[in-house]
Design a protein around this motif. Sequence first.
Motif, PDB file in Angstrom:
ATOM      1  N   ALA A  86       0.831  -1.202   0.000  1.00 17.11           N
ATOM      2  CA  ALA A  86       0.000   0.000   0.000  1.00 17.11           C
ATOM      3  C   ALA A  86       0.869   1.258   0.000  1.00 17.11           C
ATOM      4  CB  ALA A  86      -0.927  -0.002   1.204  1.00 17.11           C
ATOM      5  N   ARG A  87       1.935   1.246   0.783  1.00 16.75           N
ATOM      6  CA  ARG A  87       2.830   2.421   0.812  1.00 16.75           C
ATOM      7  C   ARG A  87       3.542   2.611  -0.523  1.00 16.75           C
ATOM      8  NH1 ARG A  87       5.395   1.937   6.895  1.00 16.75           N
ATOM      9  NH2 ARG A  87       3.690   2.999   7.942  1.00 16.75           N
ATOM     10  N   ARG A  88       3.911   1.508  -1.156  1.00 15.46           N
ATOM     11  CA  ARG A  88       4.569   1.595  -2.462  1.00 15.46           C
ATOM     12  C   ARG A  88       3.610   2.184  -3.491  1.00 15.46           C
ATOM     13  NH1 ARG A  88       5.909  -3.477  -2.928  1.00 15.46           N
ATOM     14  NH2 ARG A  88       7.730  -3.202  -1.633  1.00 15.46           N
ATOM     15  N   LYS A  89       2.351   1.746  -3.463  1.00 13.42           N
ATOM     16  CA  LYS A  89       1.356   2.309  -4.384  1.00 13.42           C
ATOM     17  C   LYS A  89       1.150   3.794  -4.115  1.00 13.42           C
ATOM     18  CE  LYS A  89      -1.251  -1.967  -4.981  1.00 13.42           C
ATOM     19  NZ  LYS A  89      -2.488  -2.671  -4.611  1.00 13.42           N
ATOM     20  N   LEU A  90       1.110   4.178  -2.835  1.00 15.67           N
ATOM     21  CA  LEU A  90       0.986   5.592  -2.479  1.00 15.67           C
ATOM     22  C   LEU A  90       2.141   6.409  -3.042  1.00 15.67           C
ATOM     23  CD1 LEU A  90      -0.169   5.913   1.232  1.00 15.67           C
ATOM     24  CD2 LEU A  90      -1.003   7.211  -0.705  1.00 15.67           C
ATOM     25  N   PHE A  91       3.357   5.877  -2.867  1.00 14.46           N
ATOM     26  CA  PHE A  91       4.543   6.563  -3.369  1.00 14.46           C
ATOM     27  C   PHE A  91       4.477   6.705  -4.887  1.00 14.46           C
ATOM     28  CE2 PHE A  91       8.887   6.441  -5.029  1.00 14.46           C
ATOM     29  CZ  PHE A  91       9.411   7.562  -4.424  1.00 14.46           C
ATOM     30  N   ASP A  92       4.077   5.628  -5.576  1.00 13.04           N
ATOM     31  CA  ASP A  92       3.994   5.676  -7.036  1.00 13.04           C
ATOM     32  C   ASP A  92       2.949   6.686  -7.507  1.00 13.04           C
ATOM     33  OD1 ASP A  92       5.946   3.759  -7.217  1.00 13.04           O
ATOM     34  OD2 ASP A  92       4.544   2.081  -7.492  1.00 13.04           O
ATOM     35  N   LEU A  93       1.810   6.737  -6.816  1.00 13.51           N
ATOM     36  CA  LEU A  93       0.782   7.705  -7.202  1.00 13.51           C
ATOM     37  C   LEU A  93       1.269   9.136  -7.009  1.00 13.51           C
ATOM     38  CD1 LEU A  93      -2.467   6.098  -5.765  1.00 13.51           C
ATOM     39  CD2 LEU A  93      -1.959   6.533  -8.161  1.00 13.51           C
ATOM     40  N   ARG A  94       1.934   9.385  -5.907  1.00 13.50           N
ATOM     41  CA  ARG A  94       2.433  10.744  -5.650  1.00 13.50           C
ATOM     42  C   ARG A  94       3.530  11.125  -6.641  1.00 13.50           C
ATOM     43  NH1 ARG A  94       2.407  10.059   0.857  1.00 13.50           N
ATOM     44  NH2 ARG A  94       0.244  10.635   1.181  1.00 13.50           N
ATOM     45  N   LEU A  95       4.394  10.160  -6.964  1.00 11.84           N
ATOM     46  CA  LEU A  95       5.452  10.414  -7.938  1.00 11.84           C
ATOM     47  C   LEU A  95       4.856  10.695  -9.310  1.00 11.84           C
ATOM     48  CD1 LEU A  95       8.539  10.431  -8.355  1.00 11.84           C
ATOM     49  CD2 LEU A  95       8.345   8.029  -8.987  1.00 11.84           C
ATOM     50  N   GLU A  96       3.850   9.918  -9.676  1.00 10.46           N
ATOM     51  CA  GLU A  96       3.178  10.125 -10.959  1.00 10.46           C
ATOM     52  C   GLU A  96       2.531  11.499 -11.017  1.00 10.46           C
ATOM     53  OE1 GLU A  96      -0.695   8.315 -13.290  1.00 10.46           O
ATOM     54  OE2 GLU A  96       0.383   7.037 -11.875  1.00 10.46           O
ATOM     55  N   LYS A  97       1.973  11.936  -9.903  1.00  8.76           N
ATOM     56  CA  LYS A  97       1.333  13.254  -9.870  1.00  8.76           C
ATOM     57  C   LYS A  97       2.363  14.359 -10.083  1.00  8.76           C
ATOM     58  CE  LYS A  97      -1.262  16.401  -6.948  1.00  8.76           C
ATOM     59  NZ  LYS A  97      -1.697  16.714  -5.600  1.00  8.76           N
ATOM     60  N   ARG A  98       3.517  14.209  -9.457  1.00  2.42           N
ATOM     61  CA  ARG A  98       4.539  15.258  -9.591  1.00  2.42           C
ATOM     62  C   ARG A  98       5.157  15.283 -10.974  1.00  2.42           C
ATOM     63  NH1 ARG A  98       7.009  17.521  -4.671  1.00  2.42           N
ATOM     64  NH2 ARG A  98       5.694  16.856  -2.959  1.00  2.42           N
ATOM     65  N   GLN A  99       5.283  14.109 -11.601  1.00  4.01           N
ATOM     66  CA  GLN A  99       5.967  14.049 -12.894  1.00  4.01           C
ATOM     67  C   GLN A  99       5.061  14.401 -14.069  1.00  4.01           C
ATOM     68  OE1 GLN A  99       7.702  10.159 -13.036  1.00  4.01           O
ATOM     69  NE2 GLN A  99       9.521  10.798 -11.904  1.00  4.01           N
ATOM     70  N   SER A 100       3.767  14.202 -13.919  1.00  5.94           N
ATOM     71  CA  SER A 100       2.879  14.463 -15.050  1.00  5.94           C
ATOM     72  C   SER A 100       2.229  15.828 -14.912  1.00  5.94           C
ATOM     73  CB  SER A 100       1.799  13.385 -15.133  1.00  5.94           C
ATOM     74  OG  SER A 100       0.922  13.504 -14.045  1.00  5.94           O
ATOM     75  N   ASN A 101       1.967  16.408 -16.066  1.00  7.85           N
ATOM     76  CA  ASN A 101       1.292  17.701 -16.080  1.00  7.85           C
ATOM     77  C   ASN A 101      -0.221  17.540 -16.114  1.00  7.85           C
ATOM     78  OD1 ASN A 101       3.681  19.082 -16.068  1.00  7.85           O
ATOM     79  ND2 ASN A 101       3.857  19.098 -18.306  1.00  7.85           N
ATOM     80  N   LYS A 102      -0.678  16.323 -16.356  1.00  5.34           N
ATOM     81  CA  LYS A 102      -2.113  16.078 -16.453  1.00  5.34           C
ATOM     82  C   LYS A 102      -2.667  15.779 -15.076  1.00  5.34           C
ATOM     83  CE  LYS A 102      -1.630  13.989 -20.994  1.00  5.34           C
ATOM     84  NZ  LYS A 102      -1.787  12.744 -21.734  1.00  5.34           N
ATOM     85  N   ARG A 103      -3.628  16.566 -14.657  1.00  2.14           N
ATOM     86  CA  ARG A 103      -4.252  16.335 -13.352  1.00  2.14           C
ATOM     87  C   ARG A 103      -5.362  15.302 -13.467  1.00  2.14           C
ATOM     88  NH1 ARG A 103      -3.881  20.550  -9.072  1.00  2.14           N
ATOM     89  NH2 ARG A 103      -5.586  19.291  -8.289  1.00  2.14           N
ATOM     90  N   ALA A 104      -5.790  14.992 -14.678  1.00  3.14           N
ATOM     91  CA  ALA A 104      -6.915  14.077 -14.855  1.00  3.14           C
ATOM     92  C   ALA A 104      -6.538  12.648 -14.476  1.00  3.14           C
ATOM     93  CB  ALA A 104      -7.403  14.120 -16.303  1.00  3.14           C
ATOM     94  N   THR A 105      -5.254  12.293 -14.593  1.00  3.52           N
ATOM     95  CA  THR A 105      -4.846  10.921 -14.302  1.00  3.52           C
ATOM     96  C   THR A 105      -4.733  10.671 -12.803  1.00  3.52           C
ATOM     97  OG1 THR A 105      -2.515  11.512 -14.452  1.00  3.52           O
ATOM     98  CG2 THR A 105      -3.585  10.720 -16.463  1.00  3.52           C
ATOM     99  N   PHE A 106      -4.562  11.727 -12.017  1.00  6.88           N
ATOM    100  CA  PHE A 106      -4.391  11.569 -10.568  1.00  6.88           C
ATOM    101  C   PHE A 106      -5.744  11.435  -9.905  1.00  6.88           C
ATOM    102  CE2 PHE A 106      -3.995  13.406  -6.293  1.00  6.88           C
ATOM    103  CZ  PHE A 106      -3.061  12.534  -5.786  1.00  6.88           C
ATOM    104  N   LYS A 107      -5.899  10.384  -9.097  1.00  8.79           N
ATOM    105  CA  LYS A 107      -7.166  10.151  -8.410  1.00  8.79           C
ATOM    106  C   LYS A 107      -6.941  10.258  -6.911  1.00  8.79           C
ATOM    107  CE  LYS A 107      -8.990   7.234 -12.023  1.00  8.79           C
ATOM    108  NZ  LYS A 107      -9.414   5.883 -12.377  1.00  8.79           N
ATOM    109  N   SER A 108      -7.463  11.317  -6.320  1.00 15.13           N
ATOM    110  CA  SER A 108      -7.270  11.524  -4.892  1.00 15.13           C
ATOM    111  C   SER A 108      -8.022  10.485  -4.070  1.00 15.13           C
ATOM    112  CB  SER A 108      -7.718  12.922  -4.494  1.00 15.13           C
ATOM    113  OG  SER A 108      -9.092  13.076  -4.763  1.00 15.13           O
ATOM    114  N   SER A 109      -9.077   9.906  -4.626  1.00 18.42           N
ATOM    115  CA  SER A 109      -9.816   8.883  -3.886  1.00 18.42           C
ATOM    116  C   SER A 109      -8.955   7.637  -3.659  1.00 18.42           C
ATOM    117  CB  SER A 109     -11.096   8.508  -4.632  1.00 18.42           C
ATOM    118  OG  SER A 109     -10.785   7.985  -5.904  1.00 18.42           O
TER     119      SER A 109
END
Length: 142
Positions: free
Chosen positions: A73-96
């Motif tokens: 779960a922590r690894r998935k959290l880290f990957d999601l946060r990293l993906e958010k910082r690296q991508s300019n698209k906010r549509a791919t990031f799901k806060s839920s």
Amino acid sequence: LESVFWLKRLARSQGLLTNREKMIRRVVLACALIGAAAFAPHAPRAGAVKMAGAAEDYASMDAAALQSEIEDARRKLFDLRLEKRQSNKRATFKSSEVRGLKKKVARMMPFFEAKTSVGTPSDAKRNMAKERRAKAAEPVEA
């Protein structure tokens, strides 16, 4: 004047109502239906049922399985946060998803620490609170 009342009685007996009377009946019926719907009992949410089942599952798991679940779960959290910082698209990031993973880790941690430490779960929670207070009291180095 008396003939008017007689005419209304005749119209009502034959099923003929004025537009105003029809509208009043519709309004009264609508209010009654809305009032009944407002106080009707609701079905329990599906999320509440899932959480009770998840707590039972975590209690039956051993420490190694809990640790691997927490790490995943922590690894998935880290990957999601990293993906958010690296991508300019906010549509791919799901806060839920982030909230769900955080809740999952928070639910698993007391079970994991109770399995790894000696003592009761309440002792483990007490020790966790002491550690948190100790960390908060330490000065932060820049």
